[in-house]
Design a protein around this motif. Sequence first.
Motif, PDB file in Angstrom:
ATOM      1  N   GLN A 100     -13.974 -31.087 -16.001  1.00 46.78           N
ATOM      2  CA  GLN A 100     -14.059 -31.905 -14.796  1.00 46.78           C
ATOM      3  C   GLN A 100     -14.235 -30.965 -13.616  1.00 46.78           C
ATOM      4  OE1 GLN A 100     -11.121 -34.998 -14.488  1.00 46.78           O
ATOM      5  NE2 GLN A 100     -11.289 -35.078 -12.279  1.00 46.78           N
ATOM      6  N   GLY A 101     -15.400 -30.972 -13.034  1.00 48.18           N
ATOM      7  CA  GLY A 101     -15.691 -30.055 -11.935  1.00 48.18           C
ATOM      8  C   GLY A 101     -15.522 -28.624 -12.408  1.00 48.18           C
ATOM      9  N   ARG A 102     -14.708 -27.854 -11.699  1.00 48.04           N
ATOM     10  CA  ARG A 102     -14.441 -26.464 -12.078  1.00 48.04           C
ATOM     11  C   ARG A 102     -13.166 -26.326 -12.887  1.00 48.04           C
ATOM     12  NH1 ARG A 102     -16.222 -22.651  -7.048  1.00 48.04           N
ATOM     13  NH2 ARG A 102     -18.392 -23.336  -7.034  1.00 48.04           N
ATOM     14  N   GLY A 103     -12.670 -27.429 -13.396  1.00 47.70           N
ATOM     15  CA  GLY A 103     -11.439 -27.392 -14.168  1.00 47.70           C
ATOM     16  C   GLY A 103     -11.521 -28.259 -15.407  1.00 47.70           C
ATOM     17  N   THR A 104     -10.360 -28.657 -15.877  1.00 43.27           N
ATOM     18  CA  THR A 104     -10.261 -29.478 -17.083  1.00 43.27           C
ATOM     19  C   THR A 104      -9.212 -30.546 -16.856  1.00 43.27           C
ATOM     20  OG1 THR A 104     -10.843 -27.602 -18.481  1.00 43.27           O
ATOM     21  CG2 THR A 104      -9.718 -29.447 -19.551  1.00 43.27           C
ATOM     22  N   HIS A 105      -9.590 -31.776 -17.170  1.00 42.94           N
ATOM     23  CA  HIS A 105      -8.616 -32.870 -17.142  1.00 42.94           C
ATOM     24  C   HIS A 105      -7.906 -32.850 -18.495  1.00 42.94           C
ATOM     25  CE1 HIS A 105      -6.785 -36.485 -15.652  1.00 42.94           C
ATOM     26  NE2 HIS A 105      -7.016 -37.062 -16.819  1.00 42.94           N
ATOM     27  N   VAL A 106      -6.589 -32.649 -18.438  1.00 42.59           N
ATOM     28  CA  VAL A 106      -5.761 -32.567 -19.635  1.00 42.59           C
ATOM     29  C   VAL A 106      -4.980 -33.865 -19.764  1.00 42.59           C
ATOM     30  CG1 VAL A 106      -3.895 -31.311 -20.796  1.00 42.59           C
ATOM     31  CG2 VAL A 106      -5.525 -30.070 -19.344  1.00 42.59           C
ATOM     32  N   THR A 107      -5.093 -34.492 -20.935  1.00 41.44           N
ATOM     33  CA  THR A 107      -4.252 -35.650 -21.225  1.00 41.44           C
ATOM     34  C   THR A 107      -3.290 -35.253 -22.331  1.00 41.44           C
ATOM     35  OG1 THR A 107      -5.885 -36.529 -22.783  1.00 41.44           O
ATOM     36  CG2 THR A 107      -5.956 -37.368 -20.524  1.00 41.44           C
ATOM     37  N   TRP A 108      -2.063 -35.724 -22.219  1.00 44.37           N
ATOM     38  CA  TRP A 108      -0.959 -35.327 -23.097  1.00 44.37           C
ATOM     39  C   TRP A 108      -0.308 -36.631 -23.534  1.00 44.37           C
ATOM     40  CZ3 TRP A 108       0.474 -30.007 -23.371  1.00 44.37           C
ATOM     41  CH2 TRP A 108       1.690 -29.728 -23.992  1.00 44.37           C
ATOM     42  N   THR A 109      -0.656 -37.101 -24.727  1.00 45.16           N
ATOM     43  CA  THR A 109      -0.192 -38.404 -25.198  1.00 45.16           C
ATOM     44  C   THR A 109       0.736 -38.209 -26.383  1.00 45.16           C
ATOM     45  OG1 THR A 109      -2.324 -39.331 -24.513  1.00 45.16           O
ATOM     46  CG2 THR A 109      -0.923 -40.693 -25.942  1.00 45.16           C
ATOM     47  N   GLN A 110       1.970 -38.630 -26.218  1.00 45.42           N
ATOM     48  CA  GLN A 110       3.017 -38.436 -27.224  1.00 45.42           C
ATOM     49  C   GLN A 110       3.443 -39.808 -27.736  1.00 45.42           C
ATOM     50  OE1 GLN A 110       6.231 -36.286 -25.412  1.00 45.42           O
ATOM     51  NE2 GLN A 110       6.963 -35.479 -27.350  1.00 45.42           N
ATOM     52  N   VAL A 111       3.136 -40.085 -29.016  1.00 38.37           N
ATOM     53  CA  VAL A 111       3.454 -41.383 -29.610  1.00 38.37           C
ATOM     54  C   VAL A 111       4.573 -41.191 -30.625  1.00 38.37           C
ATOM     55  CG1 VAL A 111       2.580 -43.359 -30.891  1.00 38.37           C
ATOM     56  CG2 VAL A 111       1.064 -42.141 -29.306  1.00 38.37           C
ATOM     57  N   PHE A 112       5.687 -41.855 -30.375  1.00 37.31           N
ATOM     58  CA  PHE A 112       6.866 -41.752 -31.238  1.00 37.31           C
ATOM     59  C   PHE A 112       6.804 -42.767 -32.359  1.00 37.31           C
ATOM     60  CE2 PHE A 112       7.970 -39.711 -27.335  1.00 37.31           C
ATOM     61  CZ  PHE A 112       8.721 -38.624 -27.736  1.00 37.31           C
ATOM     62  N   GLU A 113       7.604 -42.532 -33.387  1.00 39.90           N
ATOM     63  CA  GLU A 113       7.575 -43.396 -34.566  1.00 39.90           C
ATOM     64  C   GLU A 113       8.094 -44.796 -34.278  1.00 39.90           C
ATOM     65  OE1 GLU A 113      11.692 -41.382 -36.268  1.00 39.90           O
ATOM     66  OE2 GLU A 113       9.948 -41.511 -37.551  1.00 39.90           O
ATOM     67  N   ASN A 114       8.955 -44.948 -33.279  1.00 40.79           N
ATOM     68  CA  ASN A 114       9.463 -46.279 -32.946  1.00 40.79           C
ATOM     69  C   ASN A 114       9.920 -46.313 -31.490  1.00 40.79           C
ATOM     70  OD1 ASN A 114      12.324 -45.440 -32.809  1.00 40.79           O
ATOM     71  ND2 ASN A 114      12.098 -45.148 -35.018  1.00 40.79           N
ATOM     72  N   THR A 115      10.140 -47.528 -31.012  1.00 40.71           N
ATOM     73  CA  THR A 115      10.538 -47.748 -29.626  1.00 40.71           C
ATOM     74  C   THR A 115      11.883 -47.116 -29.305  1.00 40.71           C
ATOM     75  OG1 THR A 115       9.282 -49.800 -29.600  1.00 40.71           O
ATOM     76  CG2 THR A 115      10.973 -49.559 -27.914  1.00 40.71           C
TER      77      THR A 115
END
Length: 147
Positions: A100-115
Amino acid sequence: MTDDKTLYTARTLPFSPEEIYSAFASSDLLAEWWGPEGFTNTFDLFEFWPGGRWVFVMHAPDGTDYANTSTFENLEPNANIVIHHDCPPQFRLTIGLKAQGRGTHVTWTQVFENTQTARAVRERAGPANEQNLDRLTRVLEQARYPR
């Protein structure tokens, strides 16, 4: 949290996708920045390939040790890293990298086994994920501009 089981963090960092991916692929660099502020790491096994294992101990500032075992489920160079945390609390972490432009868009998605697990760790994991990105930024800045 974006739903009952998912923690989500996103940030644009002033580094290329290649630089960020390399900070995951290098056990030396990863050990420097992985975890919340004040933590250090000892890696016992680091197999950075799809299906590879990652066994390490996170050392908290108070002296508590946290054993961790994970599997690298999917690795797309400079684009995507999927890690399954195989010990409690179990979760799948997906790190997306998009130029993204001169950088990087970082997404960090953490999905747990249960609520229940997600709710129990939300207070700790949400800030810890942000601290991970802060530490990653510092390590990459030091690599780019050594003193």
